[in-house]
Write an enzyme that holds these catalytic residues in place. Sequence first.
Site, PDB file in Angstrom:
ATOM      1  N   LYS A  45      -3.084  -6.340  -5.482  1.00  0.00           N
ATOM      2  CA  LYS A  45      -2.903  -7.449  -6.418  1.00  0.00           C
ATOM      3  C   LYS A  45      -4.219  -7.902  -7.059  1.00  0.00           C
ATOM      4  O   LYS A  45      -4.231  -8.420  -8.168  1.00  0.00           O
ATOM      5  CB  LYS A  45      -2.265  -8.635  -5.691  1.00  0.00           C
ATOM      6  CG  LYS A  45      -0.860  -8.357  -5.164  1.00  0.00           C
ATOM      7  CD  LYS A  45       0.136  -8.166  -6.287  1.00  0.00           C
ATOM      8  CE  LYS A  45       1.577  -8.161  -5.777  1.00  0.00           C
ATOM      9  NZ  LYS A  45       1.871  -7.020  -4.912  1.00  0.00           N
ATOM     10  N   ASP A 121       7.261  -8.373  -9.377  1.00  0.00           N
ATOM     11  CA  ASP A 121       7.363  -9.303  -8.256  1.00  0.00           C
ATOM     12  C   ASP A 121       6.439 -10.497  -8.473  1.00  0.00           C
ATOM     13  O   ASP A 121       5.434 -10.417  -9.167  1.00  0.00           O
ATOM     14  CB  ASP A 121       7.020  -8.603  -6.945  1.00  0.00           C
ATOM     15  CG  ASP A 121       5.634  -7.979  -6.974  1.00  0.00           C
ATOM     16  OD1 ASP A 121       5.237  -7.432  -8.022  1.00  0.00           O
ATOM     17  OD2 ASP A 121       4.925  -8.035  -5.947  1.00  0.00           O
ATOM     18  N   ASP A 122       6.807 -11.616  -7.844  1.00  0.00           N
ATOM     19  CA  ASP A 122       5.981 -12.829  -7.811  1.00  0.00           C
ATOM     20  C   ASP A 122       5.603 -13.316  -9.201  1.00  0.00           C
ATOM     21  O   ASP A 122       4.434 -13.604  -9.488  1.00  0.00           O
ATOM     22  CB  ASP A 122       4.718 -12.587  -6.969  1.00  0.00           C
ATOM     23  CG  ASP A 122       5.044 -12.186  -5.539  1.00  0.00           C
ATOM     24  OD1 ASP A 122       6.178 -12.454  -5.096  1.00  0.00           O
ATOM     25  OD2 ASP A 122       4.184 -11.601  -4.871  1.00  0.00           O
ATOM     26  N   TRP A 225       9.861  -1.979   0.724  1.00  0.00           N
ATOM     27  CA  TRP A 225       8.444  -2.391   0.710  1.00  0.00           C
ATOM     28  C   TRP A 225       8.318  -3.323   1.907  1.00  0.00           C
ATOM     29  O   TRP A 225       8.742  -4.463   1.874  1.00  0.00           O
ATOM     30  CB  TRP A 225       8.159  -3.099  -0.604  1.00  0.00           C
ATOM     31  CG  TRP A 225       6.806  -3.743  -0.765  1.00  0.00           C
ATOM     32  CD1 TRP A 225       6.191  -4.600   0.089  1.00  0.00           C
ATOM     33  CD2 TRP A 225       5.917  -3.604  -1.882  1.00  0.00           C
ATOM     34  NE1 TRP A 225       4.981  -5.012  -0.405  1.00  0.00           N
ATOM     35  CE2 TRP A 225       4.780  -4.415  -1.621  1.00  0.00           C
ATOM     36  CE3 TRP A 225       5.963  -2.886  -3.076  1.00  0.00           C
ATOM     37  CZ2 TRP A 225       3.719  -4.517  -2.526  1.00  0.00           C
ATOM     38  CZ3 TRP A 225       4.911  -2.992  -3.966  1.00  0.00           C
ATOM     39  CH2 TRP A 225       3.795  -3.791  -3.693  1.00  0.00           C
ATOM     40  N   ASN A 227       6.734  -5.675   4.526  1.00  0.00           N
ATOM     41  CA  ASN A 227       5.615  -6.603   4.718  1.00  0.00           C
ATOM     42  C   ASN A 227       5.428  -7.008   6.181  1.00  0.00           C
ATOM     43  O   ASN A 227       4.800  -8.035   6.454  1.00  0.00           O
ATOM     44  CB  ASN A 227       5.838  -7.864   3.875  1.00  0.00           C
ATOM     45  CG  ASN A 227       5.692  -7.599   2.398  1.00  0.00           C
ATOM     46  OD1 ASN A 227       4.759  -6.946   1.956  1.00  0.00           O
ATOM     47  ND2 ASN A 227       6.644  -8.096   1.615  1.00  0.00           N
TER      48      ASN A 227
END
Length: 808
Positions: A45, A121-122, A225, A227
């Site tokens: 990121k 995402d996010d 994915w 985490n």
Amino acid sequence: MEEKKQFLCGVVEGFYGRPWSMDQRKVLFQWMQHWGLNTYLYGPKDDLKHRLLWREVYSPEEEGQLRTLIVEAQSRGLRFVYALSPGQDIVFSSSCDLTLLKRKLRQVSDLGCQAFAILFDDIDHSMCQADSEAFTSFAHAQVTVTNEIYRFLGEPPVFLFCPTEYCGSLCSPSVSKSPYLQTVGEDLLPNITVIWTGSKVISRKLSLESLAEVESVLQRPPLIWDNLHANDYDSRRLFLGPFKGREPQLKNHLRGLLLNPNCEFEANYIPLHTLGSWHRAGKEDTKDEECEYCPDRALSAALKDWMEELNQPLQAGRQNTRTDQRASVPTSHCKTPDRSDCPSTFRGTSTVAKLPVFPLNSSSPPSSPTKVSGEREGREWEKRKSYQSCQPIQQPPGTKPGAPAAGGRGQKAQVRGLCGGKGLLSESQVRLLVGLHYLPHEHGPSAQKLLQDLTWLKTNCQLVSTNSKKAAPQKVDEWRGRASRFLSLCEDIAQLHCSVVSGNNRAVLYDLYPYVWDLRNTALVAKAFICWLDGRVLSDSSALGSWRNCFQWCGKTTGADQLGVESEPWAFKGGVSGEVQMLLPVGSSSELFTHPPPLFPTTRLYNIRPYHSKDKVELYRMVRQLHLRTQGGPESSAAHPDVIGDRCLGPCLALCPEYSFILEDELGVCGCVLGILDVRSFAKRCQASWIPAMRDKYPPKMNGTHPNTQDLIQLMEEDQGEYPDSLLYHFPSQLRLDALPELVDISISRTLLTALLTALKANGSQGVFCEVQPTDRQRLEFLTKLGFLEILRGEARSREGVVLGRLL
């Protein structure tokens, strides 16, 4: 077709924080090849050109770095997936943005990359006006752009799409009824794989039922994915436990599974090693013991290999790469100490910051470690209390000595658990390390034991309170036995900190140090507090403390209780350190526990314990030394060497020694903190007993009396002057902190002070103050960082002191 059918299993570098270095990724590829993993997804990121500056193409230098990485992955049989995250500011209806997106991915494709991912995402669900006019929904906009990019790249066999609703908890109103997911399932081209994290962002378990629901709405098996080991949401947590909570049979209902692990590269050996065991489970060519995946068995195998890794003499920076012997032979790497201050574009080894080499030799304690057994509970507690009291422990013939007796710092006393120079981490220490930093939803055995014992000891400490005569002797012995075990575990944590710092593998040190250091400091406070409870905590009959009120300062729930199965791990931060903290009286004061580690770690073994009368000589010597350094010149109190100690420490040590704590290292006492629970009553007692005793000790017409002596006696009397009632109403307690200037780890002073605040809070204090001279900027800054605020200036006892206070 064969490539499309292969189960994708490997690693996603997709965390928030400083991306891994090029050398670290090459070592990662070695590990993955050896453990049978096949896919690496590049998507950190904080790589600016991956997310924030996604429109910008890579420079020629960056192209070279990326090409080298792609070739390295392919040479080891790994699929390199390049991910791009344009969702923060892309205009889906803009032909310009679409052209820039194609240009960026074409550049990476020309470097040899054959697999891609588009991540949304996010990000915010809202669309700009132009997009709202062009598309029927947010999902429609994303799917339209993704399909066009997929076709533009020639429909690569591996193309991943991360939706904005990427887990069950983000779906509205539910997974099966989400309009967003329904649009993705219906309109996204069938050969594009959809990324999913499970029921939560960090899922404790993946169930067949939940995956079947997702597969139904997406009209394709998802790629997980995972985490499970991600720690970018909590700077105090690290996850070294095994891959767990995902049955190998789930692979039949998935396109793949990629683990997004710890930010700290070296912390991922066990997670990835056990992921490889999970991936191999059930295959025809696996060994019998690998047919069924067992997390505990996989952990044992990973620990065995990691032991070799940990004890290799690897230097930080991973500059001396090694030839392939097996996957457990990576070189070391460079790590930033602060993951929040690390913006970075895609860079190679030429731009990786180099941290200074730790000057460990200058402060390392003497070698020849000694250790006292902690098995005999009741008797051992008495031994430990003698250690805490700085009394010599009577040892049987032939055994090694325990902790030092009170004495000068010039004597290199042998300490229990003393850590020497560079050495090897033992298997029990590595298991302790993993158990203390296990998984986000589950503590390891050592952490469970630590928290269970601390909870029981604080719940039952009325057995050893100041009025515990009514308690049954066997109950008291039980409390002290469990306290002995708890102290032993705390000492093992301190020894683990020492061993990590003095170990051969500097790469591992750089990554693990902030976590073992944080837990070491928290354990020091907890250990000192448990020692202090025995015979010092006030009972129900006391006017200042009550057991019914005492539970208000003890955390009523642990992090695990607060979290529950359905909560995300970030609902309660801090991990084991945070849970131990919350079980202490001042646990809600995060500023006392969260602070950055020192730049230069030290192997010095510290201990914090309650004061004992035999410490008085050494404490007097220490404050006399500090006074001479402050005043300069020859010693002015040679005729009466106790004058400085009598003024600075004497009243507290004589009238309220139960609120005095000692800091010591291998060389002896190196600091202390003294407290007064109730300043009003203390001042009366001083006037009634201490001041008359000092007048007798230092008579005004005594022959040989040094001329400065009477000035100091007068200051003693002035020290007991009255403080305003308005101050004492909110801050009834007082403290004094002294530590030798050569203290290497300044955070230990913070830990020492926290131990005192814990005791004051436990016995009913609601606030504490400390008087500091305005010129003592270092101490003013130190106390301010601990939450002390200026509450009085110039009026305190008619002197120029600044009074700082904080509520408890």
